[in-house]
Design an enzyme around this catalytic site. Structure first.
Site, mmCIF file in Angstrom:
data_model
loop_
_atom_site.group_PDB
_atom_site.id
_atom_site.type_symbol
_atom_site.label_atom_id
_atom_site.label_comp_id
_atom_site.label_asym_id
_atom_site.label_seq_id
_atom_site.Cartn_x
_atom_site.Cartn_y
_atom_site.Cartn_z
ATOM 1 N N HIS A 159 0.987 -1.229 -0.118
ATOM 2 C CA HIS A 159 -0.273 -0.039 -0.220
ATOM 3 C C HIS A 159 0.648 1.085 -0.099
ATOM 4 O O HIS A 159 0.478 2.109 0.297
ATOM 5 C CB HIS A 159 -0.825 -0.188 1.432
ATOM 6 C CG HIS A 159 -2.265 -1.356 0.949
ATOM 7 N ND1 HIS A 159 -3.285 -0.466 0.449
ATOM 8 C CD2 HIS A 159 -2.303 -2.366 1.253
ATOM 9 C CE1 HIS A 159 -3.666 -1.374 0.830
ATOM 10 N NE2 HIS A 159 -3.049 -2.742 1.222
ATOM 11 N N ASP A 367 3.409 9.364 -0.684
ATOM 12 C CA ASP A 367 2.806 8.421 -0.347
ATOM 13 C C ASP A 367 2.039 7.307 -1.538
ATOM 14 O O ASP A 367 2.683 7.636 -2.859
ATOM 15 C CB ASP A 367 1.257 9.868 -0.316
ATOM 16 C CG ASP A 367 0.251 8.971 1.307
ATOM 17 O OD1 ASP A 367 -0.103 8.232 1.267
ATOM 18 O OD2 ASP A 367 -0.545 10.230 1.087
HETATM 19 P P1 ADP Z 1 -3.370 6.921 5.299
HETATM 20 O O1 ADP Z 1 -3.222 5.479 4.536
HETATM 21 O O2 ADP Z 1 -2.097 6.451 4.724
HETATM 22 O O3 ADP Z 1 -3.461 6.542 6.131
HETATM 23 P P2 ADP Z 1 -5.133 7.570 2.721
HETATM 24 O O4 ADP Z 1 -5.176 8.689 2.209
HETATM 25 O O5 ADP Z 1 -4.458 6.386 1.800
HETATM 26 O O6 ADP Z 1 -3.424 7.537 3.993
HETATM 27 O O7 ADP Z 1 -5.955 6.833 4.390
HETATM 28 C C1 ADP Z 1 -6.491 7.441 4.973
HETATM 29 C C2 ADP Z 1 -7.837 6.682 5.094
HETATM 30 O O8 ADP Z 1 -8.919 7.356 6.383
HETATM 31 C C3 ADP Z 1 -9.046 7.595 4.820
HETATM 32 O O9 ADP Z 1 -10.036 6.862 4.095
HETATM 33 C C4 ADP Z 1 -9.404 8.899 5.027
HETATM 34 O O10 ADP Z 1 -10.827 9.215 5.053
HETATM 35 C C5 ADP Z 1 -9.865 8.305 6.079
HETATM 36 N N1 ADP Z 1 -9.215 8.740 7.477
HETATM 37 C C6 ADP Z 1 -8.546 10.039 7.563
HETATM 38 N N2 ADP Z 1 -8.766 11.038 8.868
HETATM 39 C C7 ADP Z 1 -9.575 9.989 9.077
HETATM 40 C C8 ADP Z 1 -10.102 11.537 10.453
HETATM 41 N N3 ADP Z 1 -9.977 11.977 11.130
HETATM 42 N N4 ADP Z 1 -11.066 10.329 10.873
HETATM 43 C C9 ADP Z 1 -11.739 9.516 9.765
HETATM 44 N N5 ADP Z 1 -11.638 8.787 9.384
HETATM 45 C C10 ADP Z 1 -10.389 9.492 8.662
HETATM 46 O O1 F6P Z 2 -2.029 2.832 3.778
HETATM 47 C C1 F6P Z 2 -0.286 2.685 5.161
HETATM 48 C C2 F6P Z 2 -0.405 1.965 6.028
HETATM 49 O O2 F6P Z 2 0.088 2.280 7.153
HETATM 50 C C3 F6P Z 2 -1.638 0.445 6.631
HETATM 51 O O3 F6P Z 2 -1.176 0.060 5.943
HETATM 52 C C4 F6P Z 2 -2.404 1.184 7.845
HETATM 53 O O4 F6P Z 2 -3.565 0.545 7.859
HETATM 54 C C5 F6P Z 2 -2.357 2.795 7.874
HETATM 55 O O5 F6P Z 2 -1.291 3.153 6.761
HETATM 56 C C6 F6P Z 2 -2.655 3.221 9.255
HETATM 57 O O6 F6P Z 2 -1.482 2.658 9.647
HETATM 58 P P1 F6P Z 2 -1.717 2.307 11.186
HETATM 59 O O7 F6P Z 2 -1.600 0.909 11.236
HETATM 60 O O8 F6P Z 2 0.193 2.243 11.622
HETATM 61 O O9 F6P Z 2 -2.114 3.748 12.160
#
Ligand code: ADP
Ligand code: F6P
Length: 457
Positions: A159, A367
């Site tokens: 991912h 990212d």
């Molecule tokens: P990462 O996997 O690195 O966290 P992404 O942008 O791919 O980054 O995914 C983040 C996910 O977490 C998104 O679906 C987003 O809506 C969710 N998310 C981020 N911040 C919040 C929050 N404050 N409350 C609920 N969901 C959140």
């Molecule tokens: O998308 C990257 C990622 O590391 C996922 O594997 C993971 O679910 C998410 O970010 C949040 O990280 P964590 O599980 O360490 O809170």
């Protein structure tokens, strides 16, 4: 149509919750979507810590999915999760070699926990099950399962970014990890660049032999490597956004804004997301466009993440320092330039907040994909959409080329992009939005899961 049972394995498991409580992290959100089409089992860490290693997993059945989770010991969490996965692999894979802190004990702990996962999971596997392992925590899992005589097809999805070979090679242990990853039958990455980086490492470091269709022969193994851009549940976000006006938080935000325009950022509190840099760019925007003071509000939602890892505590301090400086020096009685909250919100509320915002700021330093960028686009009002400002270093930039693409290292470029986005005419906003909605709708989370699983099967 007959669908084989799906076994998903990931470090973090998001047990279905009808209350639509927020859960931050792209993997959990994407996999919840994959289980809408397949029945099966989801195996991983319970998120709990127990003093002694537990030999028996906990099993919960919900909505056609059997969740099978194990606890970790404090040492496991420290060495495997906080240590090798998040202090060594994560920074290296995000091109931050200066932040990467290798420890042999952590590496051995990482391998030990992969062995524990395999031993706890093996009794649940039936012949014919399709196995899909997720993310950098579990690169050695297929090798461990095969050592336990599991002969099912096993796929792996990465991912986060896969860095260039020269960057990966700086981290000790990665030659062994390359040998391990070759035990998967299919390896999915977010972008073609990531797939190419991995192929180059396998060829350069292990002498892998390329065959047709992206297949690499590595010793006695044949692994296929391909990119599958992960998507969102676009229909759900569109529906949530168009109905969210009545949600309390959304109404409160509308009242608080008055006639001000909203700029929004939603990210886990992670240094890869570029939050202090983004705040610095917003500060530059306010300094260069003083007529905008009091006319815009920047809402940054950033739930805390991995707070036991020192580099995460450091980014939290940097964000608070930038926040104090900007709100203190540029704020006025009755106007706070940046609203900062660390609360997780239900997805329906997030969708409503995205829709209110004239500008979505998605400016990670690096990212894998960034689902927030796609969610922001899907949540917009088609007749009056906002503008997405997107880092060229997010995987999503490959598909969302009609966003305003910026380099997050250039504060002035981001400041000017904010100004231009706020001034952009309706016709251009609609044209850009329509162009972005095509891949967001077409390559959604169901497409992603089906494309990967069809290929694996
Ligand atoms: P990462 O996997 O690195 O966290 P992404 O942008 O791919 O980054 O995914 C983040 C996910 O977490 C998104 O679906 C987003 O809506 C969710 N998310 C981020 N911040 C919040 C929050 N404050 N409350 C609920 N969901 C959140
Ligand atoms: O998308 C990257 C990622 O590391 C996922 O594997 C993971 O679910 C998410 O970010 C949040 O990280 P964590 O599980 O360490 O809170």
């Amino acid at each position: 149509m007959y669908l084989p049972r799906l076994i998903v394995v990931s470090n973090r498991v998001a047990i279905a919750d009808r209350s639509d409580k927020g859960s931050a992290g792209g993997l959990a959100v994407a996999l919840r979507g994959a289980f809408q089409t397949h029945y099966g089992l989801w195996f991983g860490w319970s998120g709990k810590i127990t003093a002694r290693p537990t030999s028996r997993p906990t099993i919960v059945e919900k909505d056609r999915v059997q969740y099978v989770v194990i606890d970790l010991t404090p040492r496991d969490r420290q060495e495997y999760y906080n240590g090798f996965a998040n202090r060594a692999l994560w920074p290296t894979m995000h091109y931050r070699v200066g932040l990467s802190d290798f420890s042999r004990a952590d590496y051995l702990g990482y391998r030990r926990v992969n062995h524990t996962f395999a031993s706890a999971l093996a009794p649940f596997i039936r012949p014919g099950d399709l196995m899909w392992v997720h993310d950098y925590h579990l690169i050695p899992l297929a090798e461990e399962l095969k050592a336990l005589s599991v002969s099912n097809r096993i796929g792996y999805f990465h991912h986060i970014p896969w860095p260039a070979p020269e960057v990966l090679a700086t981290l000790p242990g990665t030659t062994e990890l390359l040998r391990s990853i070759a035990h998967y039958d299919l390896i999915g990455t977010q972008t073609e660049r990531d797939a190419d980086n991995l192929r180059r490492s396998l060829i350069g470091d292990l002498g892998a032999i390329p065959h047709k269709g992206g297949v690499l022969e590595v010793g006695e193994h044949h692994a296929r490597i391909r990119s599958f851009l992960v998507g969102i549940d676009a229909t759900e976000v569109e529906q949530f956004a168009s109905r969210s006006g009545s949600a309390h938080v959304v109404r409160q935000t509308v009242e608080g804004l008055g006639s001000r325009r909203l700029i929004i950022g939603v990210d886990r509190l992670d240094y890869s997301k570029g939050l202090p840099e983004r705040m610095g760019a917003y500060e530059r925007f306010l300094l260069n466009n003083s007529d905008q003071r009091g006319r815009v509000t920047y809402l940054q939602i950033a739930p805390t993440s991995r707070s036991e890892v020192p580099e995460y505590a450091a980014v939290s301090r940097d964000v608070n320092e930038a926040l104090g400086r900007i709100n203190g020096s540029l704020g006025e009685p009755g106007w706070v330039p940046i609203h900062y909250v660390t609360t997780p919100y239900p997805r329906s509320v997030l969708a409503g907040l995205y829709r209110l915002a004239s500008v979505g700021l998605v400016t990670p330093m690096r990212d894998g994909m960034n689902l927030v960028a796609k969610e922001y686009v899907a949540a917009q009002n088609p007749a009056d959409p906002g503008v997405l400002i997107l880092s060229k270093f997010a995987g999503a930039a490959e598909q969302l080329s009609s966003a305003v693409i910026i380099n997050p290292n250039d504060k002035l470029e981001v400041a000017e992009a904010i100004r231009d986005a706020l001034q952009m005419g309706q016709e251009e906003r609609i044209n850009r939005w329509q162009a972005m909605m095509i891949p967001v709708r077409k390559y959604d989370v169901s497409w992603w899961a089906a494309a990967f699983l069809d290929e694996l099967a």
